[in-house]
Design an enzyme around this catalytic site. Sequence first.
Site, mmCIF file in Angstrom:
data_model
loop_
_atom_site.group_PDB
_atom_site.id
_atom_site.type_symbol
_atom_site.label_atom_id
_atom_site.label_comp_id
_atom_site.label_asym_id
_atom_site.label_seq_id
_atom_site.Cartn_x
_atom_site.Cartn_y
_atom_site.Cartn_z
ATOM 1 N N ASP A 80 -2.235 15.745 0.036
ATOM 2 C CA ASP A 80 -3.265 15.870 1.062
ATOM 3 C C ASP A 80 -2.691 16.380 2.377
ATOM 4 O OD1 ASP A 80 -1.912 13.354 1.433
ATOM 5 O OD2 ASP A 80 -3.490 12.761 2.832
ATOM 6 N N GLU A 175 -1.884 10.346 1.505
ATOM 7 C CA GLU A 175 -0.796 9.798 2.322
ATOM 8 C C GLU A 175 -1.142 9.847 3.793
ATOM 9 O OE1 GLU A 175 2.978 9.992 4.732
ATOM 10 O OE2 GLU A 175 1.326 11.435 4.569
#
Length: 411
Positions: A80, A175
């Site tokens: 991400d 994350e």
Amino acid sequence: MQKIIDRFISYVTIDTQSDPKSTSTPSTAKQWILANRLVEELRDIGMQDVSVDENGYVMATLPSNTDHEVPVIGFIAHMDTSPDFNGTNVRPRVIEKYDGKDIVLNEEENIVLSPRYFEDLVQYKGQTLIVTDGTSLLGADDKAGIAEIVTAMEYLIGHPEIKHGKIRVGFTPDEEIGRGAGKFNVEKFGAEWAYTMDGSQIGELEYENFNAAGVTIRIKGKSVHPGYAKGKMVNSMLIANKFANMLPPKEIPQRTEGTEGFFHFHSIKGDVENTVLEGIVRDHDFDKFEARKELLQKIANELNFRYGNVITLEMEDQYYNMREKIEPVFHIVEIAEQAMKAAGVPPIIKPIRGGTDGSQLSYMGLPCPNIFAGGHNFHGKYEYVPVQSMQKATEVIVQIARLTAEQQAGL
């Protein structure tokens, strides 16, 4: 060089921003696009046991090619990108033989990446840089790490003369919103230790980070006609301001460095009757971390006594300093340090002024230091990555695999 450039660009042009308001995993459906592509790519290069679970965690295995027992090690990166800045329609630009001068990212908007402000640029003069077009972040955090891991595995597969033990790779969602390790299956991953490829400039090697907590302060006021408010109105916005001003004025992000902790309020929304103040608490030292939380509670108690129980304080620990879990197995840091030197990279060992999947994974039973991925100026339009740094990170991964096998064989 061109292979890792193409691989990196193919990743960053996929929008994978996570969403802190979402309750699903991954937090955004678009992260599945990169997850599924990585599954195909890992199979194509010859990795085994390639899988993606119901939460979007990708894992794969490079089998051992040695005839002696070697600890299973892992390499991890996150898919991400940050929700802090636009991550849609990323249009990277490759600049060859950077001349050390200003880089105009967007002429129309007068957005310039300048070494006069971003001094780190100077050290990359003559190298190849990948930059943004000034309208989005780049995504080197952490797609540079993914590109490096995949490229290193492909290199090891193509060079069987380099002996290594079993290697596991893992790519995580979310994350950037603090959930990257939340549903990571450590038992399934099956490594004795791992490395997150999620650091910044070339040479970074990190095994300690902040202890972290999130803070929400809810303040209730009383709205009365301002012409007749004397002795009656309670303005929640003013109390929020008073709360913030009662904290040590120098202990904020812009006035701290190294292992110094801080308080940081990043959001305030309110009116006379209701104000919500959101922030974070950070400190490398656990006792100081606890003292910071105690100070917040003390201020809340004092203002509640003064104004009549108008404040509700919510605090939630987010992650802890992984140093406590790394020091008992410090040889894993020493292997990474030796690998950097073998790759011609001077190690820069320093604490992380932030968090990483590795901190949470270390407390889940997977000790996990952090290694540079090469990017700079994360989470914004000035983000860039030198290609040579990505190449060196790839070399470091290969060297870690080689050294782990050799040390176990007593070579």
